[in-house]
Scaffold this active site. Structure first.
Site: not given
Ligand code: HSE
Length: 307
Positions: A130, A182
């Site tokens: 990830e 992200t």
């Molecule tokens: N918790 C993370 C975010 C998940 O919101 O950035 C991203 O996939």
């Protein structure tokens, strides 16, 4: 006992689930990635990606194979050779935990070959996969993909994961045809938050836990709020407020952004087809096409075959 071939399936998930930024995750029943692995001699490594999405095939750059390599290294197999095929079931960069599904699947596939059953080890390796994609080692999507159900990363330092079996409800997802990285969606968030916003989120997250334990779907929906990420990320999704309103008017019990977006999800007990049409229609009015589907909470990544 070790094996030569394994096939695993690994599902999409919704990170944050309202107030639980980087902590809550909901595993979905579908869509899923399907990952096959075959042991190869002499440390040779090959990766193939099937489906309509273009992803890296270099073993050190593909999130699934990278997680598999990390798991093998943790077990002392530095030069473990393998051929891996990743059939992507979901669009990367959509907010549905696509990279987590691949990395959880890759780590689980390697664990299956090596006879490793320790979920914590699989989780750590998956989180490294990830990190390769998002630039940060967050555990919410990978926890949901590996453990299934509703998960809480209750202690980031010790990687403590609590798993709760959620009640039955429908999850309606609309993914507009824009892509949000992200990495970027994390960079726009402020590094410090106000005490007032933190208090709001603590209250909502605690309420969410209570609602999950009580298996009360209406109450779960009422706690799908957030002050830490959504106020900044909603700007990245044209029509977000309208989609939220349209879904609520059509009977949704709660609406929020999936992970870092752009997927928007709603939960309901009934009315799912109507809610889905309302969400797609609201995106269309905002000038965006979208892909949409209805699913339910899922049970997590699993080994489909092992030989
Ligand atoms: N918790 C993370 C975010 C998940 O919101 O950035 C991203 O996939």
């Amino acid at each position: 006992m070790t094996f030569d071939r394994a096939v695993v399936s690994s599902p999409a998930s919704i990170a944050n689930f309202g107030p639980g930024f980087d902590a809550f995750g909901l595993c979905l029943e579908s869509p899923k990635d399907r990952i096959s692995i075959r042991r190869l001699p002499d440390g040779k490594r090959m990766v193939k990606v099937l489906g309509k999405h273009t992803l890296p095939t270099h073993p050190e750059k593909n999130t699934a194979s990278y997680a598999a390599i990390k798991l093998a290294e943790t077990c002392g197999h530095e030069d473990f050779g393998f051929a891996m095929t990743v059939r992507k079931g979901m669009k990367p960069g959509s907010g549905l935990g696509s990279s987590a599904a691949s990395s959880a699947g890759g780590a689980l596939a390697m664990a299956a070959l090596l006879g490793v059953k320790n979920k914590q080890m699989i989780l750590e390796a998956a989180a490294m996969g990830e990190e390769l994609v998002s630039g940060s080692r967050h555990f919410d999507n990978v926890s949901a993909a590996i453990y299934g159900g509703f998960t809480i990363v209750s202690d980031f330092k010790t990687r403590t994961v609590i798993q709760i079996r959620p009640p039955q409800f429908q999850v309606i997802v609309a993914v507009p045809n824009i892509s949000i990285e992200t990495r970027m969606a994390r960079e726009i968030l402020p590094l410090t938050v106000s005490l007032r916003d933190a208090v709001c989120n603590v209250g909502w997250a605690s309420g969410m836990m209570h609602a999950m334990m009580k298996q009360n779907v209406k109450m779960i929906g009422s706690y799908l709020n957030d002050k830490l990420a959504i106020p900044y990320r909603r700007e990245l999704i044209p029509g977000y407020d309208e989609v939220q309103k349209a879904a609520t008017d059509a009977g949704a019990l709660g609406v929020s952004i999936g992970g870092s977006g752009p997927a928007v999800f709603a939960i309901s007990q009934g009315n799912a087809v109507r809610i889905k049409a309302a969400m797609v229609g609201a995106f269309r009015k905002a000038g965006l096409g979208s892909e949409s589907f209805i699913t339910v909470p899922g049970k997590g990544a699993r080994i489909e075959s092992l030989a």
